[in-house]
Design a protein around this motif. Structure first.
Motif, PDB file in Angstrom:
ATOM      1  N   VAL A  10     -89.292 -61.028 -76.878  1.00  0.00           N
ATOM      2  CA  VAL A  10     -90.224 -62.135 -76.682  1.00  0.00           C
ATOM      3  C   VAL A  10     -89.591 -63.396 -77.266  1.00  0.00           C
ATOM      4  O   VAL A  10     -89.246 -63.438 -78.458  1.00  0.00           O
ATOM      5  CB  VAL A  10     -91.587 -61.862 -77.332  1.00  0.00           C
ATOM      6  CG1 VAL A  10     -92.499 -63.076 -77.160  1.00  0.00           C
ATOM      7  CG2 VAL A  10     -92.230 -60.626 -76.719  1.00  0.00           C
ATOM      8  N   ASP A  12     -90.287 -67.402 -77.654  1.00  0.00           N
ATOM      9  CA  ASP A  12     -91.238 -68.511 -77.530  1.00  0.00           C
ATOM     10  C   ASP A  12     -92.427 -68.152 -76.640  1.00  0.00           C
ATOM     11  O   ASP A  12     -92.920 -68.963 -75.858  1.00  0.00           O
ATOM     12  CB  ASP A  12     -90.550 -69.759 -76.977  1.00  0.00           C
ATOM     13  CG  ASP A  12     -89.466 -70.284 -77.911  1.00  0.00           C
ATOM     14  OD1 ASP A  12     -89.535 -69.974 -79.118  1.00  0.00           O
ATOM     15  OD2 ASP A  12     -88.554 -70.990 -77.442  1.00  0.00           O
ATOM     16  N   GLY A  13     -92.876 -66.911 -76.747  1.00  0.00           N
ATOM     17  CA  GLY A  13     -94.031 -66.461 -75.972  1.00  0.00           C
ATOM     18  C   GLY A  13     -93.692 -65.878 -74.613  1.00  0.00           C
ATOM     19  O   GLY A  13     -94.577 -65.343 -73.921  1.00  0.00           O
ATOM     20  N   PHE A  14     -92.434 -65.952 -74.194  1.00  0.00           N
ATOM     21  CA  PHE A  14     -92.012 -65.413 -72.895  1.00  0.00           C
ATOM     22  C   PHE A  14     -91.458 -64.001 -73.088  1.00  0.00           C
ATOM     23  O   PHE A  14     -90.506 -63.792 -73.845  1.00  0.00           O
ATOM     24  CB  PHE A  14     -90.951 -66.305 -72.260  1.00  0.00           C
ATOM     25  CG  PHE A  14     -91.454 -67.669 -71.892  1.00  0.00           C
ATOM     26  CD1 PHE A  14     -92.160 -67.870 -70.710  1.00  0.00           C
ATOM     27  CD2 PHE A  14     -91.239 -68.753 -72.739  1.00  0.00           C
ATOM     28  CE1 PHE A  14     -92.630 -69.131 -70.375  1.00  0.00           C
ATOM     29  CE2 PHE A  14     -91.705 -70.018 -72.408  1.00  0.00           C
ATOM     30  CZ  PHE A  14     -92.412 -70.214 -71.223  1.00  0.00           C
ATOM     31  N   HIS A  33     -95.503 -64.738 -69.126  1.00  0.00           N
ATOM     32  CA  HIS A  33     -96.186 -65.452 -70.205  1.00  0.00           C
ATOM     33  C   HIS A  33     -97.677 -65.434 -69.898  1.00  0.00           C
ATOM     34  O   HIS A  33     -98.088 -65.655 -68.754  1.00  0.00           O
ATOM     35  CB  HIS A  33     -95.677 -66.891 -70.305  1.00  0.00           C
ATOM     36  CG  HIS A  33     -96.055 -67.583 -71.583  1.00  0.00           C
ATOM     37  ND1 HIS A  33     -97.354 -67.938 -71.897  1.00  0.00           N
ATOM     38  CD2 HIS A  33     -95.289 -67.984 -72.646  1.00  0.00           C
ATOM     39  CE1 HIS A  33     -97.387 -68.534 -73.071  1.00  0.00           C
ATOM     40  NE2 HIS A  33     -96.140 -68.568 -73.549  1.00  0.00           N
ATOM     41  N   ASP A  34     -98.493 -65.183 -70.914  1.00  0.00           N
ATOM     42  CA  ASP A  34     -99.937 -65.080 -70.710  1.00  0.00           C
ATOM     43  C   ASP A  34    -100.554 -66.363 -70.163  1.00  0.00           C
ATOM     44  O   ASP A  34    -101.596 -66.333 -69.512  1.00  0.00           O
ATOM     45  CB  ASP A  34    -100.630 -64.707 -72.027  1.00  0.00           C
ATOM     46  CG  ASP A  34    -100.293 -63.290 -72.480  1.00  0.00           C
ATOM     47  OD1 ASP A  34     -99.859 -62.498 -71.614  1.00  0.00           O
ATOM     48  OD2 ASP A  34    -100.443 -62.993 -73.684  1.00  0.00           O
TER      49      ASP A  34
END
Length: 465
Positions: A10, A12-14, A33-34
């Motif tokens: 993961v 930076d959130g990806f 990514h959410d």
């Protein structure tokens, strides 16, 4: 320390899913990514020992350019990472193939090549209007969206005309893809939008003949050969290539950018209107220029370093005409307006348009009351209307559109051909016009460009919308 990219990590959130491509300058990963419901792709530069330093500079250029681009002809920018931690660019993953997938099918039918060329030229026009020259137009950098639009990718070698050009500042050798590089690009000039038209011409030549026009040279000597040695004309290889398509392709491949189409929009217009392409000696050629002609060009090669720059804008002006209902006074006023516009912009193209209105219910006859073909008669009337302007054949085209709604037809033509200005007249005032509105009013309200509505005295004031 730069983080390692691998499946399951993961960043930076990806969430990194899987590697989907490993190229010469970067690796592509599928990520999620959410916060985003669209498919995403992460581009990561190759920074291992021994890699070309242009990889880093090109990646910096793409990080600067891509966030400034919008529209369907480029991937949507999502995020980017810093070189100090993890350099990356996350963008929309376009659901479609690249034109590279068509290479096993070459040569393609000329009509299909023209269609592909027109759609790529439309994408280039959208890019150029955002002050970016791509400089690496080739099949693998052109993707086809499911909706049919072409999307340009990979801006590592591109030039934004309002940003610093790091590639030019840090390197003294040309970067690009050898079979498609324009002559001025080889000579170090990176600010010419018509370089992309040369590359598209090379692509169309390849797609219609199955042979690259200049081969695949690997050194500067081979690259510079295209400055003085012309390729075999397409019809010398594929006799079924129509003269109008050869005319367009060889015009794109002119060494001097000033001899190519002034803009990508004008190139797209020609590719979509083959019957109105002005044919020159290019169209009938079957062989390369002779040895002595090529040798003389080679002796004058230094003169090509300072290529001529485009003089002013090169817009497409559309004039919507209804000769059957237009008074002489209105026709004269419209011609005066068009004449003034065209004289101010020598590279402008005029598109004369008439709408043949169809009935909403029932069949329409193709013949008028005298038994003449309506469509052909309208074309004759358009040519008659434009004749007093004194424009050359290459400056004006004629189009008869068949539609139930004239306003809708005019607007669709303007959008699909990237028209820069519309000139049209307003009908005389009437009760029916007051109740239903006017074509000019609807066009002025919804057009993607400026609209000049010409009125004569007694019919209100003219203006723009």
């Amino acid at each position: 320390m730069v983080a390692r990219i691998e499946t399951g990590r993961v960043i930076d959130g990806f969430l990194v899913d899987s590697q989907i491509h490993r190229g010469g300058m970067a690796t592509l990963w599928s990520v999620r990514h959410d916060a985003y419901s669209i498919p995403l792709i992460m581009k990561v530069p190759r920074l291992a020992e021994g890699e070309d330093p242009a990889v880093i500079v090109g990646f910096e250029m793409e990080q600067m350019i891509l966030p400034r681009l919008t529209g369907v002809h480029v991937p949507r920018f999502i995020a980017s990472g810093d070189f100090k931690t993890t350099p990356y660019i996350v963008m929309e993953r376009i659901d479609g193939p690249t034109l590279h997938k068509r290479l096993p099918d070459l040569p393609l039918p000329p009509a299909e090549v023209a269609d592909i060329g027109a759609r790529v030229a439309t994408a280039l026009d959208a890019l150029h209007r955002q002050q970016v020259v791509h400089l690496d137009v080739k099949p693998s950098n052109i993707m086809v969206r499911p909706t049919g639009e072409m999307a340009l990718v990979d801006f590592g070698l591109s030039r934004h005309l309002q940003l610093p050009d790091l590639m030019d500042e840090e390197f003294r050798v040309p970067y690009g893809t050898a079979p498609y590089m324009a002559p001025e690009q080889i000579l170090g000039q990176r600010s010419e939008p018509r370089s992309d038209l040369f590359s598209l011409g090379a692509l169309m030549y390849f797609f219609v003949t199955g042979i690259r026009p200049f081969g695949d040279p690997q050194g500067m000597k081979g690259l510079k050969k295209r400055l003085w040695r012309d390729p075999v004309p397409p019809r010398g290889i594929k006799p079924d290539c129509p003269p109008w398509l050869q005319e367009i392709i060889l015009r794109c491949l002119e060494v001097n950018p000033a001899l190519r189409h002034p803009t990508a929009a004008q190139l797209a217009l020609d590719l979509r209107n083959p019957g109105q392409v002005q044919l020159t000696a290019r169209a009938e050629r079957l062989e390369q220029d002779g040895f002595f002609t090529a040798w003389r060009r080679r002796l004058d090669i230094d003169q090509l370093i300072h290529v001529e720059k485009p003089s002013g804008d090169a817009p497409i002006v559309m004039v919507a005409i209804d000769p059957a209902t237009q008074s002489d006074a209105v026709a004269d006023a419209m011609r005066a307006n068009v004449r003034h516009t065209m004289s101010a912009m020598p590279n402008a193209r005029l598109a004369c348009v008439n709408v043949l209105k169809l009935r909403r219910i029932g069949m329409d006859s193709t013949l008028d009351e005298e038994g003449e073909n309506k469509h052909m008669q309208r074309l004759i009337e358009l040519r008659h209307w434009a004749r007093p302007l004194g424009l050359g054949e290459g400056q004006v085209t004629y189009h008869v559109l068949e539609a139930v709604s004239p306003a809708t037809a005019i607007l669709e033509f303007a959008r699909s051909n990237h028209i820069d200005q519309i000139v049209m007249s307003a009908r005389a005032r009437s009760t029916m016009r007051s109740l239903l509105g006017s074509v000019s009013g609807e066009v002025a309200a919804e057009a993607p460009c400026s609209v000049t509505v010409v009125r004569t005295r007694g019919d209100g004031e003219g203006g723009e919308g």
